[in-house]
Design an enzyme around this catalytic site. Structure first.
Site, PDB file in Angstrom:
ATOM      1  N   SER A 191      23.760 -37.504 -18.861  1.00  0.00           N
ATOM      2  CA  SER A 191      22.845 -38.597 -18.566  1.00  0.00           C
ATOM      3  C   SER A 191      21.505 -38.014 -18.162  1.00  0.00           C
ATOM      4  O   SER A 191      21.334 -36.803 -18.071  1.00  0.00           O
ATOM      5  CB  SER A 191      23.396 -39.457 -17.431  1.00  0.00           C
ATOM      6  OG  SER A 191      23.287 -38.743 -16.212  1.00  0.00           O
ATOM      7  N   LYS A 192      20.566 -38.921 -17.920  1.00  0.00           N
ATOM      8  CA  LYS A 192      19.204 -38.504 -17.586  1.00  0.00           C
ATOM      9  C   LYS A 192      19.168 -37.515 -16.424  1.00  0.00           C
ATOM     10  O   LYS A 192      18.329 -36.639 -16.371  1.00  0.00           O
ATOM     11  CB  LYS A 192      18.376 -39.729 -17.195  1.00  0.00           C
ATOM     12  CG  LYS A 192      17.822 -40.420 -18.409  1.00  0.00           C
ATOM     13  CD  LYS A 192      16.847 -41.493 -17.999  1.00  0.00           C
ATOM     14  CE  LYS A 192      16.660 -42.430 -19.173  1.00  0.00           C
ATOM     15  NZ  LYS A 192      16.480 -43.793 -18.815  1.00  0.00           N
ATOM     16  N   ARG A 193      20.094 -37.698 -15.519  1.00  0.00           N
ATOM     17  CA  ARG A 193      20.016 -36.845 -14.339  1.00  0.00           C
ATOM     18  C   ARG A 193      20.329 -35.388 -14.661  1.00  0.00           C
ATOM     19  O   ARG A 193      20.094 -34.505 -13.842  1.00  0.00           O
ATOM     20  CB  ARG A 193      20.855 -37.482 -13.235  1.00  0.00           C
ATOM     21  CG  ARG A 193      22.085 -36.903 -12.800  1.00  0.00           C
ATOM     22  CD  ARG A 193      22.899 -37.873 -11.994  1.00  0.00           C
ATOM     23  NE  ARG A 193      24.173 -38.027 -12.670  1.00  0.00           N
ATOM     24  CZ  ARG A 193      25.066 -37.067 -12.744  1.00  0.00           C
ATOM     25  NH1 ARG A 193      24.861 -35.918 -12.170  1.00  0.00           N
ATOM     26  NH2 ARG A 193      26.197 -37.260 -13.390  1.00  0.00           N
ATOM     27  N   HIS A 194      20.789 -35.105 -15.865  1.00  0.00           N
ATOM     28  CA  HIS A 194      20.991 -33.705 -16.250  1.00  0.00           C
ATOM     29  C   HIS A 194      19.709 -33.058 -16.754  1.00  0.00           C
ATOM     30  O   HIS A 194      19.737 -31.953 -17.284  1.00  0.00           O
ATOM     31  CB  HIS A 194      22.068 -33.597 -17.324  1.00  0.00           C
ATOM     32  CG  HIS A 194      23.437 -33.902 -16.817  1.00  0.00           C
ATOM     33  ND1 HIS A 194      24.020 -35.128 -16.959  1.00  0.00           N
ATOM     34  CD2 HIS A 194      24.327 -33.143 -16.129  1.00  0.00           C
ATOM     35  CE1 HIS A 194      25.222 -35.109 -16.392  1.00  0.00           C
ATOM     36  NE2 HIS A 194      25.424 -33.920 -15.880  1.00  0.00           N
ATOM     37  N   GLY A 195      18.600 -33.761 -16.612  1.00  0.00           N
ATOM     38  CA  GLY A 195      17.327 -33.144 -16.998  1.00  0.00           C
ATOM     39  C   GLY A 195      16.975 -33.461 -18.439  1.00  0.00           C
ATOM     40  O   GLY A 195      16.990 -34.602 -18.846  1.00  0.00           O
TER      41      GLY A 195
END
Ligand code: GLU
Length: 464
Positions: free
Chosen positions: A244-248
């Site tokens: 997801s987005k939180r993985h950069g």
């Protein structure tokens, strides 16, 4: 075998992310492998979430990856007349029907089913059947149109990744294929498109496995040949959680911005859920030659940033120096760094590429050669001691006359440390600090050679 036709069918609601890029890559490669056709279809019927910017982002991302489509882009919003035409044919041949059930009635039905612990589903009250008398259509209810799903038997397919899948038709209720306002619904449009576009292999994310039985039934009702399906498992982040987005950097273009090479990203994506023996490093051409659906893994693929960085450095090292320099040059130019007055950028990138795994890191590293050097007070305090100054002064005198090549500079360094009874780092560290403002550098003689005689002298003399 029929000529292969694959498609990539993104919904333009955001950038092209890594999962989408892998789906596109596999669909593209399969078409290329079999000398087939790769179709790009934009599934933009969700008008509230689709944007022209997202369409552009997808096209840019595919272009950057070098995944050229042969046909399209086709836009579903431009095919509305076609969908409506097919719906009319289905109404005429009895494979679809009008349903006047109101929202309130559906809610009541659901409540009833839930109370009986049954799966909520449409009960077929408007479904025409032989010998059944349908209610009189109410004048004030705009009807939806439902697909007359087969009641009996199973719908089955041999998924090219997941193996045999089947589901009883009794589990599927009659899908709405057109809303009350006449707009066709998602699963139906996909079927008409795959049919009209002659798609032979549908390679897509496994979030669509649940849609597949419905789509197969609709295709069969249309008299269309049902394509092969290959559902790709999801991609997990480095930490094992769903990517997801939180993985950069999950947008493909973010990888470009972060200094990754297309070759590295393609090689990396190819191995995300597919394998060819133990091969880890291979070219786009090899991938196309080897790609098959049999070696796609059914389990989730896990992202590994370290591996991507490693591959990126590998491909950076393979680039001809001039090409690598050009890529770094444009990054430096974007930062306002002018490389024209400094040392040869080709030499600089060759000297530093072994310690840099992205173009950005490489640009960071060589930037010092094109900007005024200002060693930090801490660096100066640590390395520019009174004890070392005479040796530095000698070295400065030496470089004024030495032949400007690495072996001669190296000999001069050795001579200087011998004369002053020093160990190598005692001289090398202050030289690095004064000449490039940092102490982590490649071999000091090579760095000095790159800095150039005049600039080296000027930088040393400032502190002596
Ligand atoms: N538009 C769908 C998506 O972006 C893909 C549909 C398909 O491949 O059948 O998830």
């Amino acid at each position: 075998m029929k000529p292969v036709r694959t498609r990539f069918a993104p919904s333009p609601t955001g950038y092209l992310h890594i999962g989408g890029a892998r789906t596109a890559l596999f669909s593209w490669a399969f078409a290329r492998r079999h000398g087939g056709t790769f179709v790009l279809r934009i599934e933009d019927t969700d008008v509230a979430r689709s944007t022209p910017e997202a369409v552009q982002a997808i096209i840019d991302g595919m272009q950057w990856l070098g995944l050229e489509h042969d046909e399209g882009p086709f836009y579903q919003m431009q095919r509305m007349d076609r969908y409506k035409e097919v719906i009319q044919e289905m109404l005429a041949n009895g494979s679809a029907y009008y349903c006047y059930t109101t929202r309130e009635e559906l809610d009541a039905l659901r409540a009833e089913q839930e109370a009986k612990k049954e799966k909520p589903r449409y009960d077929g009250r408007w479904r025409p059947e032989a010998g059944k008398t349908l209610p009189t259509p109410p004048a004030d209810v705009p009807p939806v149109i439902r697909f007359k799903n087969p009641k009996d038997g199973v719908v089955a397919w041999d998924d090219q990744v997941k193996g045999h899948i089947e589901i009883a038709n009794g589990e599927l209720d009659d899908l709405i294929i057109a809303r009350a306002d006449g707009t066709p619904t998602y699963n139906f449009c996909v079927c008409v498109d795959d049919w009209d576009m002659g798609i032979t292999h549908v390679i897509r994310g496994d979030d669509h496995v649940n849609n597949t039985p419905r789509q197969i039934n609709i295709l069969a009702a249309l008299g269309a040949e049902v394509p092969q399906y290959a559902h790709l498992s999801m991609i997990l982040g480095d930490d094992g959680a769903k990517l997801s987005k939180r993985h950069g950097a999950v947008s493909v273009m973010q990888y470009d911005e972060d200094g990754f090479l297309t070759e590295a990203v393609i090689n990396y994506l190819a191995r995300l859920g597919w394998s060819h023996g133990d091969d880890e490093v291979f070219s786009r051409e090899q991938f196309v030659e080897w790609f098959d659906l049999d070696h796609i893994t059914a389990s989730a693929a896990q992202f590994n940033t370290e591996k991507l960085l490693w591959l990126n450095q590998h491909y950076m090292k393979l680039l001809p120096a001039a090409e690598l320099a050009a890529k770094v040059q444009s990054r430096l130019a974007a930062r306002g760094v002018d490389t024209s007055a400094g040392p040869d950028l080709e030499k600089a990138v060759v000297l530093y590429v072994d310690r840099c795994n992205t173009l950005n890191v490489l640009a960071d590293a060589v930037e010092v050669f094109y900007k005024p050097v200002t060693p930090s007070p801490e660096l100066l305090a640590q390395h520019l001691t009174d004890e070392i100054k005479p040796a530095l002064a000698d070295f400065a005198t030496g470089i004024a006359g030495v032949a400007w090549e690495i072996p001669a500079i190296s000999a001069l360094i050795k001579e200087t440390i011998a004369k002053h009874g020093l160990k190598m780092p005692k001289l090398a560290m202050p030289l690095r600090a004064l000449l490039v403002g940092q102490t982590q550098t490649p071999s000091v003689d090579a760095v000095i050679e790159l800095v150039g005689r005049e600039r080296a002298l000027a930088n040393l003399q400032k502190y002596l």
